[in-house]
Design an enzyme around this catalytic site. Structure first.
Site, short mmCIF file in Angstrom:
data_model
loop_
_atom_site.label_atom_id
_atom_site.label_comp_id
_atom_site.label_asym_id
_atom_site.label_seq_id
_atom_site.Cartn_x
_atom_site.Cartn_y
_atom_site.Cartn_z
N LYS A 89 0.81 -1.23 0.00
CA LYS A 89 0.00 0.00 0.00
C LYS A 89 0.84 1.28 0.00
O LYS A 89 0.42 2.32 -0.49
CB LYS A 89 -0.94 0.01 1.20
CG LYS A 89 -2.09 -0.98 1.03
CD LYS A 89 -3.23 -0.67 1.95
CE LYS A 89 -4.41 -1.56 1.65
NZ LYS A 89 -4.16 -2.96 2.08
N GLU A 111 -9.94 7.06 4.00
CA GLU A 111 -10.81 6.19 4.78
C GLU A 111 -10.04 4.91 5.01
O GLU A 111 -9.13 4.56 4.23
CB GLU A 111 -12.11 5.91 4.03
CG GLU A 111 -12.08 4.72 3.06
CD GLU A 111 -11.13 4.88 1.88
OE1 GLU A 111 -10.85 6.03 1.49
OE2 GLU A 111 -10.65 3.86 1.37
N SER A 377 1.75 -9.85 -0.81
CA SER A 377 1.38 -8.44 -0.69
C SER A 377 1.76 -7.80 0.63
O SER A 377 1.98 -6.60 0.71
CB SER A 377 -0.12 -8.27 -0.94
OG SER A 377 -0.87 -9.11 -0.07
C1 LIG Z 1 -5.03 -4.02 1.80
C2 LIG Z 1 -4.31 -5.28 1.53
C3 LIG Z 1 -4.72 -6.16 0.50
C4 LIG Z 1 -5.96 -5.94 -0.32
O1 LIG Z 1 -5.99 -4.78 -1.07
P1 LIG Z 1 -5.78 -4.80 -2.65
O2 LIG Z 1 -6.10 -3.40 -3.04
O3 LIG Z 1 -6.74 -5.79 -3.23
O4 LIG Z 1 -4.38 -5.17 -2.92
C5 LIG Z 1 -3.95 -7.28 0.24
N1 LIG Z 1 -2.85 -7.57 0.99
C6 LIG Z 1 -2.45 -6.77 2.00
C7 LIG Z 1 -1.24 -7.14 2.76
C8 LIG Z 1 -3.16 -5.60 2.30
O5 LIG Z 1 -2.75 -4.81 3.30
#
Ligand SMILES: *Cc1c(COP(=O)(O)O)cnc(C)c1O
Length: 393
Positions: A89, A111, A377
């Site tokens: 993010k 938000e 992610s």
């Molecule tokens: C917020 C988040 C997601 C989901 O958000 P996307 O916009 O679909 O990527 C996935 N993995 C992690 C670690 C997150 O913090």
């Protein structure tokens, strides 16, 4: 076929900017300026430098040997979990605050649901010395105390949303109201590849660094810039679109997006949007979303707070409908097992969101020799309590 946004802000049947009249000037200002700003050489240089020295990019492409042996394919993990603040993010938050600065904005709003996007936003506001207001549902504030503490430590004001279900949807409404009331000095940082045009395209461009790096890293490691399979989890879809972006036009690369099935797609407790959803308008764009027959948004459920979203971004809706990417799902149980498996095989505790992508490996069959990239992610520190309680460790 083009998988990118057109002049009018659409991806095939999806996208656009379905916003109240009073938000039009804000969104229009952004739409008119965003491409010129982010394609400017000085912007690119500064963005690259921050990604390198502040976020810690390039994030490694790690050959997971023991995981590869287990599944019979060559599996690489794209390590967004190693970024500053622990997830992908931050890539988007840095890009957007730099756009805000160039538009002359002095104040940032956002938000947040689970608090991950709120933390990323508060972080970049501290970094750049901008005022930060984060709207968060009253219930989420109670559930996500550590992230609230992080935001406050960074100097952000966390405003509880006390209407409706007191969760993300209500926080989003409050943020919109704020933006309408402060059209001149405020930028609204949206945290996923959702919202009215140009947000989905802007977020995708900032997150596309994930696949841009992956291509040269694959080339270094395998001699070839592409993989056979590329996997990512999808909430709104920002890590997935970043992971897919530079592979979209290589039609031989199979793209797999993994949604959260919660307790099961037919259980009534799920967030598997492409299975359960229909076309409609959510958060400013036309996409696919979970809704009742009369168009009320259905409350999604997943054990992972980041995937607990009733829609997907419009570009994903287009990739789904055009069949360029396949959309599958993993249940809470499947994801939790996959998270523990990665931890035990590789010594990496993944975010439960990322565990959903890993869970799909279990359902794939390999001939041997295929190359697979999974987007990790985020890291699992924030989820330790959930893992520990789930497994009774
Ligand atoms: C917020 C988040 C997601 C989901 O958000 P996307 O916009 O679909 O990527 C996935 N993995 C992690 C670690 C997150 O913090």
């Amino acid at each position: 076929m083009s998988y990118h946004v057109n002049e009018k802000g659409y991806y095939g049947d999806f996208g656009g900017a379905y916003i109240p009249e009073m938000l039009y000037p804000n969104v229009e200002e952004l739409r008119r300026n965003y491409l010129q700003i982010i394609n400017d050489e000085s912007f690119k240089k500064e963005f690259e430098l921050l990604l390198k020295d502040y976020v810690g990019r390039p994030s490694p492409l790690y050959h997971a040997r023991r995981l590869s042996e287990r599944y019979g394919a060559t599996i690489y993990l794209k390590r967004e979990d190693l970024n500053h603040t622990g997830a992908h993010k931050i890539n988007n938050a840095i890009g957007q605050i730099m756009v805000a600065e160039r538009l002359g904005k002095k104040r940032i709003i956002a938000e947040t649901g689970a608090g991950q996007h709120g933390v990323a936003t508060a972080t970049v506001c501290a970094l750049r010395g901008l005022e930060c207001v984060v709207y968060m549902g009253e219930i989420d504030i109670k559930r996500q105390a550590p992230n609230v503490a992080r935001m406050k430590m960074m100097g952000a004001t966390v405003v509880p949303a006390t209407s409706g279900s007191k969760t993300l949807k209500d926080a989003t409404n409050e943020a919109m109201r704020d933006w309408i009331n402060n059209p001149v000095d405020t930028h609204y940082i949206i945290g996923s590849a959702v919202g009215p045009h140009p947000y989905p395209d802007m977020v995708a461009r900032f997150q596309s660094i994930i696949s841009e790096e992956t291509r040269w890293q694959l080339k270094e490691k395998t001699g070839k810039e592409t993989a056979d399979y590329v996997l990512a989890c999808v909430g709104g879809g920002s890590n997935a679109i970043g992971m897919f972006y530079h592979f979209l036009d290589d039609e031989d690369v199979k793209l797999i997006a993994v949604e959260a099935a919660g307790l099961g797609v037919d259980s009534g407790e799920s967030a598997a949007t492409t299975v359960l959803g229909k076309e409609g308008v959510l958060h400013g764009s036309r996409s696919i979303l979970m809704q009742t027959p009369d168009g009320q948004v259905v409350e999604p459920y997943s054990i992972s707070a980041g995937l607990d979203y009733p829609g997907i971004g419009p570009q994903h809706a287009h990739l789904f409908k055009s069949k360029r990417a396949s959309y599958v799902s993993a249940t809470d149980d499947e994801a939790m097992q996959a998270g523990l498996l990665l931890t035990r095989l590789e010594g990496i505790i993944p975010a439960i969101e990322s565990s959903h992508a890993l869970a799909h490996l279990e359902k794939m069959s390999f001939k041997g020799g295929e190359t697979v990239v999974v987007c990790l992610s985020g890291r699992g520190d924030k989820d330790l309590d959930t893992y520990i309680r789930y497994f009774g460790l």
